[in-house]
Design an enzyme around this catalytic site. Structure first.
Site, mmCIF file in Angstrom:
data_model
loop_
_atom_site.group_PDB
_atom_site.id
_atom_site.type_symbol
_atom_site.label_atom_id
_atom_site.label_comp_id
_atom_site.label_asym_id
_atom_site.label_seq_id
_atom_site.Cartn_x
_atom_site.Cartn_y
_atom_site.Cartn_z
ATOM 1 N N CYS A 81 0.948 -1.244 -0.078
ATOM 2 C CA CYS A 81 -0.001 0.044 0.094
ATOM 3 C C CYS A 81 0.896 1.041 0.184
ATOM 4 O O CYS A 81 1.703 1.620 -1.067
ATOM 5 C CB CYS A 81 -0.900 0.017 1.304
ATOM 6 S SG CYS A 81 -2.469 1.006 0.870
ATOM 7 N N HIS B 30 -3.598 -4.910 0.284
ATOM 8 C CA HIS B 30 -3.250 -5.237 1.553
ATOM 9 C C HIS B 30 -3.131 -6.954 1.595
ATOM 10 O O HIS B 30 -4.194 -7.546 2.174
ATOM 11 C CB HIS B 30 -4.079 -4.587 2.539
ATOM 12 C CG HIS B 30 -3.632 -3.422 3.105
ATOM 13 N ND1 HIS B 30 -2.591 -2.974 3.888
ATOM 14 C CD2 HIS B 30 -4.142 -2.066 2.750
ATOM 15 C CE1 HIS B 30 -2.508 -1.805 4.135
ATOM 16 N NE2 HIS B 30 -3.489 -1.135 3.085
ATOM 17 N N GLU C 219 -1.751 -8.893 3.379
ATOM 18 C CA GLU C 219 -1.765 -9.353 5.217
ATOM 19 C C GLU C 219 -3.408 -9.363 5.542
ATOM 20 O O GLU C 219 -3.499 -10.105 6.309
ATOM 21 C CB GLU C 219 -0.765 -8.491 5.833
ATOM 22 C CG GLU C 219 -1.466 -7.134 6.347
ATOM 23 C CD GLU C 219 -1.613 -6.220 5.184
ATOM 24 O OE1 GLU C 219 -1.290 -6.377 4.107
ATOM 25 O OE2 GLU C 219 -1.987 -4.877 5.650
#
Ligand code: MN
Length: 235
Positions: A109, A212, A214
């Site tokens: 990001c 993102h 994660e």
């Protein structure tokens, strides 16, 4: 698998409360991929930066606030969000050192934006005002729910790592890569043409993604991305 590599993770800055912090999803993602996360608060001195460079086997540039546009030669526009010169200067200096050392980097990001600016690229300070025809890049749904599709360049490192040329990703950004840095290559785009991933040809693993991963660990492509990053750091 060899010994577990140290993955340095940069931190978000909350200047009002006087703290630096890391979302736990990054820690989970790195550990699930076989790495040991070590958090890296900003340091300024060159020899301190060199200690970080030598410590880490790989660098994860995490998400967070906006980059100050002075780093790519512009004045701030009205819709620029929260900035932290302390964080900007630190991350730009550190990623240059880590790249010079030939170590892997994953920018997430804000991290793709840091990577691009550190290597001489520019950003949209705010997509909604500077690219108003773009699609919605700040989703209203849960972080783990994909929001828009991205097309990945055939033959790129990213396509081989993800094993796909189209994936659905989440989206929490109002800034984005504008002019890609000379040494970087854009390797993924959303349908509106916004750059969603870059990589650095000639390096084992230097990748920036605008989404993102994660928060998408239920998706095979997100797990694969962290595995490839940590595997590159093991070498
Ligand atoms: Mn997006």
């Amino acid at each position: 698998m060899g010994s577990r590599p140290i993955i340095g993770i940069t931190l978000a800055h909350d200047p009002e409360k006087g703290r630096f912090f890391c979302r736990e999803a990054y820690l989970d993602a790195v550990q699930r991929a076989g790495g040991v996360p070590v958090l890296l608060p900003p340091v300024q001195k060159q020899d301190s930066l060199q200690v970080y460079r030598d410590l880490v086997a790989g660098l994860l540039l995490s998400g967070g606030g906006d980059l100050h546009p002075s780093f790519f030669g512009e004045d701030p526009c009205w819709k620029l969000g929260e900035v932290s010169l302390v964080r900007d200067k630190f991350e730009i200096a550190l990623v240059k050192l880590v790249l010079d050392a030939g170590k892997p980097v994953l920018g997430i990001c804000r991290g793709i934006q840091v990577l691009n600016v550190a290597l001489g690229g520019t950003l949209y300070q705010d997509l909604s005002s500077q690219a108003p025809a773009s699609l919605q890049h700040i989703q209203r749904g849960a972080r783990k729910e994909p929001a828009h599709e991205v097309e990945i360049k055939k033959g790129s490192l990213l396509a081989s790592v993800l094993g796909a040329e189209r994936i659905w990703v989440n989206s929490f950004h109002h800034q984005a890569v504008k002019d890609v840095a000379p040494s970087l290559e854009a390797v993924a785009w959303s349908a509106d043409g916004v750059v969603e991933a870059v990589e650095l040809p000639g390096h084992d693993f230097v990748v920036g993604v605008q989404w993102h991963p994660e928060d998408l660990l239920e998706e095979e492509h997100a797990v694969a991305l962290f595995r490839a990053f940590v595997a590159a750091a093991e070498q």
